[in-house]
Motif scaffolding. Structure first.
Motif, PDB file in Angstrom:
ATOM      1  N   GLU A 215      29.802 -40.902  50.584  1.00  0.00           N
ATOM      2  CA  GLU A 215      28.702 -39.939  50.529  1.00  0.00           C
ATOM      3  C   GLU A 215      27.808 -40.238  49.332  1.00  0.00           C
ATOM      4  N   PRO A 216      26.569 -39.772  49.382  1.00  0.00           N
ATOM      5  CA  PRO A 216      25.719 -39.888  48.194  1.00  0.00           C
ATOM      6  C   PRO A 216      26.323 -39.103  47.035  1.00  0.00           C
ATOM      7  N   PHE A 217      25.973 -39.494  45.827  1.00  0.00           N
ATOM      8  CA  PHE A 217      26.437 -38.790  44.628  1.00  0.00           C
ATOM      9  C   PHE A 217      25.210 -38.520  43.748  1.00  0.00           C
ATOM     10  N   PRO A 218      24.358 -37.576  44.174  1.00  0.00           N
ATOM     11  CA  PRO A 218      23.095 -37.353  43.460  1.00  0.00           C
ATOM     12  C   PRO A 218      23.269 -36.841  42.034  1.00  0.00           C
ATOM     13  N   GLU A 219      24.423 -36.245  41.707  1.00  0.00           N
ATOM     14  CA  GLU A 219      24.631 -35.723  40.362  1.00  0.00           C
ATOM     15  C   GLU A 219      24.983 -36.813  39.346  1.00  0.00           C
ATOM     16  N   ALA A 220      25.296 -38.013  39.794  1.00  0.00           N
ATOM     17  CA  ALA A 220      25.659 -39.103  38.885  1.00  0.00           C
ATOM     18  C   ALA A 220      24.448 -39.517  38.045  1.00  0.00           C
ATOM     19  N   ARG A 221      24.700 -39.911  36.796  1.00  0.00           N
ATOM     20  CA  ARG A 221      23.606 -40.348  35.912  1.00  0.00           C
ATOM     21  C   ARG A 221      22.965 -41.640  36.413  1.00  0.00           C
ATOM     22  N   LYS A 222      23.790 -42.569  36.896  1.00  0.00           N
ATOM     23  CA  LYS A 222      23.295 -43.820  37.478  1.00  0.00           C
ATOM     24  C   LYS A 222      23.565 -43.759  38.975  1.00  0.00           C
ATOM     25  N   PRO A 223      22.744 -44.428  39.798  1.00  0.00           N
ATOM     26  CA  PRO A 223      22.946 -44.363  41.249  1.00  0.00           C
ATOM     27  C   PRO A 223      24.392 -44.743  41.633  1.00  0.00           C
ATOM     28  N   ALA A 224      25.020 -43.878  42.422  1.00  0.00           N
ATOM     29  CA  ALA A 224      26.423 -44.080  42.782  1.00  0.00           C
ATOM     30  C   ALA A 224      26.725 -43.391  44.105  1.00  0.00           C
ATOM     31  N   TYR A 225      27.878 -43.735  44.650  1.00  0.00           N
ATOM     32  CA  TYR A 225      28.414 -43.075  45.840  1.00  0.00           C
ATOM     33  C   TYR A 225      29.738 -42.419  45.497  1.00  0.00           C
ATOM     34  N   ARG A 226      30.083 -41.374  46.248  1.00  0.00           N
ATOM     35  CA  ARG A 226      31.425 -40.808  46.240  1.00  0.00           C
ATOM     36  C   ARG A 226      32.198 -41.496  47.354  1.00  0.00           C
ATOM     37  N   LEU A 227      33.385 -41.969  47.041  1.00  0.00           N
ATOM     38  CA  LEU A 227      34.204 -42.678  48.030  1.00  0.00           C
ATOM     39  C   LEU A 227      35.568 -42.028  48.158  1.00  0.00           C
ATOM     40  N   TRP A 228      36.119 -42.081  49.367  1.00  0.00           N
ATOM     41  CA  TRP A 228      37.505 -41.724  49.635  1.00  0.00           C
ATOM     42  C   TRP A 228      38.166 -43.000  50.131  1.00  0.00           C
ATOM     43  N   VAL A 229      39.248 -43.408  49.463  1.00  0.00           N
ATOM     44  CA  VAL A 229      39.892 -44.694  49.761  1.00  0.00           C
ATOM     45  C   VAL A 229      41.329 -44.437  50.199  1.00  0.00           C
ATOM     46  N   ASP A 230      41.684 -44.954  51.381  1.00  0.00           N
ATOM     47  CA  ASP A 230      43.054 -44.848  51.896  1.00  0.00           C
ATOM     48  C   ASP A 230      43.881 -45.966  51.276  1.00  0.00           C
ATOM     49  N   LEU A 231      44.834 -45.582  50.438  1.00  0.00           N
ATOM     50  CA  LEU A 231      45.681 -46.544  49.740  1.00  0.00           C
ATOM     51  C   LEU A 231      47.112 -46.542  50.290  1.00  0.00           C
ATOM     52  N   GLY A 232      47.255 -46.320  51.583  1.00  0.00           N
ATOM     53  CA  GLY A 232      48.571 -46.379  52.218  1.00  0.00           C
ATOM     54  C   GLY A 232      49.501 -45.322  51.669  1.00  0.00           C
ATOM     55  N   ASP A 233      50.679 -45.751  51.193  1.00  0.00           N
ATOM     56  CA  ASP A 233      51.690 -44.825  50.685  1.00  0.00           C
ATOM     57  C   ASP A 233      51.223 -44.026  49.470  1.00  0.00           C
ATOM     58  N   LEU A 234      50.196 -44.504  48.767  1.00  0.00           N
ATOM     59  CA  LEU A 234      49.673 -43.767  47.612  1.00  0.00           C
ATOM     60  C   LEU A 234      48.759 -42.619  48.027  1.00  0.00           C
ATOM     61  N   GLY A 235      48.389 -42.589  49.303  1.00  0.00           N
ATOM     62  CA  GLY A 235      47.536 -41.526  49.816  1.00  0.00           C
ATOM     63  C   GLY A 235      46.059 -41.866  49.740  1.00  0.00           C
ATOM     64  N   ILE A 236      45.251 -40.867  49.980  1.00  0.00           N
ATOM     65  CA  ILE A 236      43.794 -41.012  49.926  1.00  0.00           C
ATOM     66  C   ILE A 236      43.339 -40.584  48.534  1.00  0.00           C
ATOM     67  N   LYS A 237      42.624 -41.485  47.870  1.00  0.00           N
ATOM     68  CA  LYS A 237      42.164 -41.240  46.502  1.00  0.00           C
ATOM     69  C   LYS A 237      40.643 -41.270  46.458  1.00  0.00           C
ATOM     70  N   LYS A 238      40.077 -40.503  45.516  1.00  0.00           N
ATOM     71  CA  LYS A 238      38.629 -40.420  45.352  1.00  0.00           C
ATOM     72  C   LYS A 238      38.162 -41.367  44.249  1.00  0.00           C
ATOM     73  N   SER A 239      36.929 -41.839  44.409  1.00  0.00           N
ATOM     74  CA  SER A 239      36.333 -42.696  43.399  1.00  0.00           C
ATOM     75  C   SER A 239      34.820 -42.508  43.397  1.00  0.00           C
ATOM     76  N   SER A 240      34.212 -42.792  42.268  1.00  0.00           N
ATOM     77  CA  SER A 240      32.761 -42.888  42.163  1.00  0.00           C
ATOM     78  C   SER A 240      32.455 -44.358  41.919  1.00  0.00           C
TER      79      SER A 240
END
Length: 112
Positions: A24-49
């Motif tokens: 998704e877009p991340f308009p609140e970020a200071r520099k242009p960025a996206y919000r990501l959800w990453v499926d890491l298998g047994d570690l689960g789904i983790k968020k990242s910018s």
């Protein structure tokens, strides 16, 4: 470069592959960025910018495998809590190019 590390030092960084399942877009970020959800298998789904807006559209990110550092502490980025670091390289113009496996591998596999 003449500095060497031990195998244990390398293994202290938990680098794993995951698949971006949502972006998704991340308009609140200071520099242009996206919000990501990453499926890491047994570690689960983790968020990242990720500041990867120059080379990648939101649509092309979903389904893409990426290499993530999974053992950094969570980091607050504006209103978003980033749980993993999606890795990449700066190109000649300092825009990020994602680090990715050349072929599909199971989510959560560790870089060796």
């Amino acid at each position: 470069m003449d500095q060497h590390i031990t195998w244990d030092q390398f293994m202290a960084v938990d680098l794993r592959v995951g698949t971006i399942i949502q972006a998704e877009p991340f308009p609140e970020a200071r520099k242009p960025a996206y919000r990501l959800w990453v499926d890491l298998g047994d570690l689960g789904i983790k968020k990242s910018s990720a500041q990867i807006t120059h080379h990648y559209s939101l649509e092309e990110l979903v389904g893409r495998q990426v290499l993530c550092v999974t053992n950094f502490p969570p980091k607050q980025i504006g209103p978003w809590m980033s749980e993993v670091l999606v890795t990449g390289f700066e190109d000649a113009n300092k825009h990020i190019v994602l680090a990715q496996p050349q072929q599909p591998v199971p989510n959560g596999k560790r870089l060796l």
